[in-house]
Design an enzyme around this catalytic site. Structure first.
Site, PDB file in Angstrom:
ATOM      1  N   GLN D 107       0.845  -1.186   0.000  1.00  0.00           N
ATOM      2  CA  GLN D 107       0.000   0.000   0.000  1.00  0.00           C
ATOM      3  C   GLN D 107       0.884   1.240   0.000  1.00  0.00           C
ATOM      4  OE1 GLN D 107      -0.932   2.212   3.151  1.00  0.00           O
ATOM      5  NE2 GLN D 107      -3.070   1.603   3.387  1.00  0.00           N
ATOM      6  N   SER D 110       1.404   6.768   2.496  1.00  0.00           N
ATOM      7  CA  SER D 110       2.176   7.688   3.351  1.00  0.00           C
ATOM      8  C   SER D 110       3.385   8.257   2.640  1.00  0.00           C
ATOM      9  CB  SER D 110       2.673   6.951   4.593  1.00  0.00           C
ATOM     10  OG  SER D 110       1.610   6.678   5.446  1.00  0.00           O
ATOM     11  N   SER D 142       5.190  -1.619   4.022  1.00  0.00           N
ATOM     12  CA  SER D 142       5.657  -2.951   4.387  1.00  0.00           C
ATOM     13  C   SER D 142       5.490  -3.889   3.199  1.00  0.00           C
ATOM     14  CB  SER D 142       4.961  -3.493   5.635  1.00  0.00           C
ATOM     15  OG  SER D 142       3.626  -3.129   5.668  1.00  0.00           O
ATOM     16  N   GLU D 225      -8.106  -0.965   6.957  1.00  0.00           N
ATOM     17  CA  GLU D 225      -6.853  -1.087   7.694  1.00  0.00           C
ATOM     18  C   GLU D 225      -7.124  -1.131   9.196  1.00  0.00           C
ATOM     19  OE1 GLU D 225      -4.205   2.200   7.136  1.00  0.00           O
ATOM     20  OE2 GLU D 225      -2.512   1.133   8.057  1.00  0.00           O
ATOM     21  N   ASN D 343      -2.592   7.657  17.685  1.00  0.00           N
ATOM     22  CA  ASN D 343      -3.616   7.685  18.734  1.00  0.00           C
ATOM     23  C   ASN D 343      -4.466   8.950  18.652  1.00  0.00           C
ATOM     24  OD1 ASN D 343      -2.492   5.301  19.562  1.00  0.00           O
ATOM     25  ND2 ASN D 343      -1.628   6.087  21.482  1.00  0.00           N
ATOM     26  N   GLU D 344      -3.822  10.059  18.331  1.00  0.00           N
ATOM     27  CA  GLU D 344      -4.574  11.324  18.244  1.00  0.00           C
ATOM     28  C   GLU D 344      -5.607  11.261  17.115  1.00  0.00           C
ATOM     29  OE1 GLU D 344      -1.185  11.251  18.777  1.00  0.00           O
ATOM     30  OE2 GLU D 344      -1.497  11.832  20.874  1.00  0.00           O
TER      31      GLU D 344
END
Lengths: 328, 378, 328, 378
Positions: D107, D110, D142, D225, D343-344
């Site tokens: 994928q 990013s 990955s 995801e 987390n945010e």
């Protein structure tokens, strides 16, 4: 393992919720908690009569509905969310004990609402001890039944006005059970029942502060749009999700899997009891100054949460129990 | 005189005099002895010393229950504001009576619709000949029932952005248009009041600072408020605190290793904050003003207070919710996190002013007040 | 009690800071930590020679500067902030021990930098055991000195590459001290020294993430403007302030108030050790994905913080010690 | 067949077949046995069952170390995206080979300058005759070193706001303009890669979804995801985890009450999350799609992972930082909090989509991309 509600359980929830919304909204809760009785006898009577909730888990042969602890959890989540004042939980504790012990004389009165009862694990802190007509005394080794009029009772000044307490000194009374396994199961099921009430408090407190965060403005924006508020609410939601999962599991274990019950019950109190106070605390704090006023309802959840957290003893007791069960 | 000597003398004086229980008489004696207005200029009735002496005296005073509570707002907030932003005429008129306990002051900023966002307040002061006439409502006002004077922040212009249309006043609390109504808080007591203003007249001579510069004045006050909270300058006693480390050690079963470790945690957090406050105090004496770092101390104190009451009640078990001391402690625990700026506001201040982080984008700094969304809206 | 730095201490700090910024910036740290030695002998030599830091607390009669633990804390805060690789802390641990024990033969070599030493409280985990020429073995009851060439040493694979470790098997060696009070003071002073290094790690990690939060953009805004980031950084600042206050207090106690030292030292490790890992962890997490790369420096602080937290044993040891000292 | 039977059969099949260690051969056998693409439609090579069966199989698979890691991105994210948003031609071409292990997918979203804010990416795809030509850089990819195909999100229009100028493609990873460079992470291993695109051609037939609708497609992928992370659908093994409750119980001194209580805490948190995931799974089976609540589960898992490694290393003491298993655990612990949305970001999603809180005011939704501040700026 069953972690989601059946259609029947959802219907039960809807019925209890709509009854309480009409019969005991928070404005009524506030009036009742400050009344001489500390609760509405009328609401209690309708809860037993119309809805049959005091007899929910009482076997049918003794006038109850013979439902399971999963159903009881659904009901207690609603009475918890509504902060219902009075002896419903106390009577439920007694109903759990008498049903498990197969005590048949007293159960019909509980089921039809004529007998308000309570369960004294600690005679110094008996929930609704003044309101009860029957006191079950758990001395550790045995459970005995004492008519309230035979006991000396002294009201205490409780933090949580929605659930009063009394100090009780009672004569020995009549033996209900001294079977260790029965006594252990009774205490576990009470722990699960309390966790269900706490789940309701979590849900209601979170709903209240989420609703407020959508209408309260500071610095020209709704406060719920600030990450400082939003991220706390998201964490509180995570606690609600996990608490609900644990309560469903523990109630299922109460009904279906005795081998899992001890661990499930200790887990329920260890996790849900703490989560309940944390959510109630943060819900109060996020309200800002208004949450500190007597007139606002935030402190009612906060105090109920703290009182519930210690109702079955210091919370570390549940952790110690877990350690034993995990053979640590 | 070095600080240790100063402290010893204060200790001796307090040992001798702390038994007086009439607040006004006690303040007069405190002033005569040189312990009222320790950091204030001598010209206005103070002692001209530093915050180090003030903190040293406060540390000693905490061993007593001094009857000075009603003066704490005046001494901690109103007085310093007048000192910083008042005219000489106002300083002469207000400060010495405050230090001598002749006037009780209260602070009138917060409103039901303006909590953290103080500058969105709606109480208005309108021109009326030479003076002003005030209408509106304030809330969270401690000691108002005893107050002779109030430090009032009011809106004087709705056509400019919210921060730019406020003015500060000293208001006579004995004016017939002022109504003080006790506000019962979650502990069941009325520590605070709501104040209603109904055509209250204020002479222009009692305006503090310039017209429409009230926000600048208020910032001064709020800074003093946070410092006075974090430093514990309020002299009320710590004795008999039912959730103190000592009280809990006596009350609980410390043979239980879990209880012991939790008390260790309480000790660690208390010591960490107490040493931080002492360091701030030593820095002040060395000439480094703590500024917004006081907000970090206030935040930590609010969190410690909540943690401590929660811990104490959890450890004490069922007793905690029927014992009056513990019940009051847990009911009162949220107060510090809500009063004097919430924890979120403190974190913003530390982030913005101590760490220099970029500010939140703001919509409310440019919109005229009359067009701004404020309070609670659906 | 002295919690603020004197002018001389501030000058010392500035001197060490500017030396390390020039001689051992992070790019150099990364090269050195992956070099065969694991550190720069040249930087170490200059630290001892030009700056006299290995002899800082060594009494003047043995070639040292005879400074106090407050000064030592100032220096260790800087070596910690710089993540200086190599045996400076290990040698300092030895210098503390030998100075307290009044051992005069070995101190001159430490002070002039010719003798790299270490202190083995746990022979299975000896900091810089491979690099040391002298190993001090603390068996609990006594402290003995062993020349490194007499010991069998095996390098370990450490999480924190900036401070290598070895497993050491040594002959008995020569007795340095068996006085319990001296041994206790040595361990307390080492705990304070480590806390000073941890304070430096806290400060540097917080500075790094604050700087990044001012330049990194997400969703069109600097990330430091989001409360989700800002409020965490404010909490980290509170930990820094408290950690610094405790380190100053503990170092003062080391110099001036032996009666306060045991509590101060245990407090320093209990608070600062935990705060250091929490700040290093959050600083890494707030960097987002880049913080997870080997090439970014965030993991160096994170690993140092974790390695430091357990350097003197499991952290609960310090809490247990506090409980004893508080007579709980 | 009810779920318990399904699970028993899966258990038996795994007991028999889980020893195969060639990934491609294993996938083919998995597909033949009906355990690859459990929830995918039969038309495209799947089994047409529900997430309940998928989770049941995954729960069984966790007792084994299946060699399926290289296919996890394709199965968890790329495949479901093509299923939802691809054309029938693309479904026919890509899905069955994926399920049978013939194609490894990665994928490519990013970028170094676009982490949480994926939509601010800069890799561009420009029209070139019938097709496209791509230039730019991706990161955090990955299995790219093994990949045959990549799901690529690229900018196709800089004159519109950032979300509106992106397009999704399937890119042939064997194209000579694609360079895969291993990215060493903080554990010292290269779990991820950086990918450089240098004039890489893509035929328009490999565009997934409409031109400039890539963000809509990507949202589908990201949702898959998070669900696949939180549900642990990735089938990699949990055996031999050095920070598991069981491993720690064996390793540590549980006679120490502090250690015992900390392990109880770990048990409580692990059970709480595990029961939450099981409830989500049962709800899915009952027809309630978890949606954004999966982000709450992912957040809790990231926090638990960090807590667990921290706890294990703190309890183990000095050993923890020289023992390979514990060192790797603490070094790897931040991965889940950083990958698949921080987390945010998870908290924003839960707040906005589960609780319905008002959104953060946004500047980046209206500005043309070329005028927007992105990446790292001073």
């Amino acid at each position: 393992m069953k972690l989601v509600l059946s259609q029947e359980q959802q219907d039960l929830r809807a019925a209890v919720r709509s009854f309480l919304a009409a019969a005991s909204p928070l404005a009524q809760v506030r009036r009742d908690m400050e009344s001489p009785d500390g609760y509405s006898r009328e609401v209690y009577a309708r809860l037993s009569g119309e809805l049959g909730l005091t007899g929910l888990i009482v076997p049918e042969e003794y006038g109850g509905a013979g439902a399971g602890h999963a159903e009881l959890a659904v009901v207690l989540e609603e009475t918890g969310a509504a902060l219902l004042p009075g002896p419903f939980l106390a009577t439920t504790f007694a109903a759990i004990a008498l049903s498990r012990a197969g005590e048949k004389e007293l159960l019909p009165g509980i089921a039809d609402g004529s007998l308000v009862a309570t369960y004294a694990a600690d005679p110094g802190h008996v929930p609704n001890g003044m309101e009860a007509g029957l006191i079950l005394l758990d001395s550790g080794d045995e459970l005995r039944a004492v008519p309230a009029e035979e006991a000396a009772r002294e009201p205490l000044e409780p933090l949580d006005l929605t659930r009063r307490q009394a100090r009780v000194t009672a004569p020995p009374g009549r033996l209900v059970t001294d079977d260790p396994a029965t006594l252990a199961a009774i205490r576990d099921l009470q722990a699960v029942a309390l966790a269900a009430e706490q789940l309701g408090v979590i849900r209601a407190a979170l709903e209240a502060i989420v609703a407020y965060a959508k209408v309260r403005v500071a610095f020209g924006r709704y406060i719920g749009s600030y990450q400082g508020v939003k991220h706390k609410l998201a964490d509180m939601h995570g606690k609600l999700e996990q608490a609900e999962s644990i309560v469903r599991y523990a109630a299922w274990a109460g009904d279906e899997s005795p081998a899992d019950l001890p661990e499930a019950a200790a887990l329920a109190q260890a996790y849900v009891g703490r989560a309940c106070f944390e959510v109630a605390r943060d819900h109060l704090l996020l309200h800002g100054g208004i949450g500190f006023t007597w007139e606002h309802d935030a402190h009612l959840y906060y105090k109920r949460a703290k009182a519930d957290e210690v109702l079955l003893g210091p919370p570390r007791r549940h952790r110690t129990r877990l350690a034993e069960l995990l053979e640590l | 005189m070095n600080l240790d000597e100063y402290r010893r003398e204060a200790r001796a004086w307090l040992a001798e005099n702390a038994r007086e229980d009439d607040p006004k008489a006690f303040m007069a004696r405190l002033h005569d002895a040189g312990y009222s207005g320790i950091t204030w200029p001598e010209q206005w009735g103070g002692q001209g010393l530093t915050q180090a002496e003030e903190r040293a005296f406060a540390a000693e005073a905490r061993h007593h229950n001094l009857p000075t509570y009603v003066f704490s707002i005046g001494l901690g907030m109103c007085g310093p504001t007048i000192l910083d932003r008042g005219s000489d005429e106002q300083r002469a008129r207000f400060l010495r009576p405050l230090l001598r306990g002749e006037h009780v002051w209260c602070q009138l900023f917060s409103e039901p619709g303006a909590g953290s966002d103080v500058a969105s307040l709606q109480t208005k002061a309108e021109r009326d000949g030479d003076g002003w006439v005030v209408n509106g409502q304030k809330v969270w006002t401690s000691v108002a029932q005893h107050a002779d004077w109030g430090l009032l922040l009011a809106r004087t212009d709705v056509d400019v952005p919210k921060h730019k249309g406020l003015t500060m006043f000293a208001v006579d609390m004995h004016h017939p248009g002022v109504t003080v109504k006790p506000l019962k808080d979650m502990t069941g007591h009325a520590r605070f009041n709501e104040i209603f203003f109904d055509d209250v007249n204020i002479p222009d001579a009692d305006r503090i600072g310039e017209v429409n510069d009230g926000w600048g004045v208020a910032v001064t006050t709020l800074l003093h408020e946070r410092l006075s909270i974090s430093a514990g300058v309020g002299m009320s006693g710590q004795r008999d605190n039912p959730v103190s480390f000592e009280a809990l050690r006596d009350r609980l079963d410390t043979a239980d290793p879990y209880v012991r470790d939790q008390l260790v945690e309480l000790h660690i957090r208390s010591r960490a904050l107490s040493l931080f406050n002492q360091r701030l105090s030593q820095e002040t004496r060395a000439g480094v003003f703590p500024g917004a770092r006081g907000s970090a101390a206030k935040l930590l104190l609010a969190e410690l207070t909540m943690f401590q009451a929660d811990l104490a009640t959890s450890l004490a078990g069922p007793d905690a919710v029927t014992d009056d001391g513990l019940s009051q402690a847990i009911a009162l625990a949220p107060a510090l996190a809500l009063g004097g700026g919430t924890n979120e506001i403190m974190r913003n201040i530390v982030g913005d002013r101590v760490l220099g982080l970029p500010p939140e984008p703001r919509v409310d700094k440019t919109v005229p007040f009359k067009d701004l969304k404020v309070g609670t809206q659906s």
